[in-house]
Design a protein around this motif. Sequence first.
Motif: not given
Length: 92
Positions: A48-65
């Motif tokens: 699965g995704d690491s915390l780093h992966d999830l934070l990068e996805a959140s940054a790209r989306e501009g949301s912590l979703r």
Amino acid sequence: ENQAFHYLQVEALINDLVTEHCPHIAAEYLGICRAKGLRWLVWQDAGGDSLHDLLEASAREGSLRPLAEALALPWKDGCGVSLQRVVNRVAG
């Protein structure tokens, strides 16, 4: 360099404590190893995704979703309660 060594030691201790007392909240901590003259903290690959992966996805989306969804928490952009739930879950 001395501060980095102490930081690594503290991080290792925290990971030992998490593994011993709350193993369900993180990937299994395997310990410290040396590679190419450097010391590394090592965890079992849990998939699965690491915390780093999830934070990068959140940054790209501009949301912590993405992070909230990975934590199985409801999320509504702009909602302080949503943010508080995520922070509380991550802080554990």
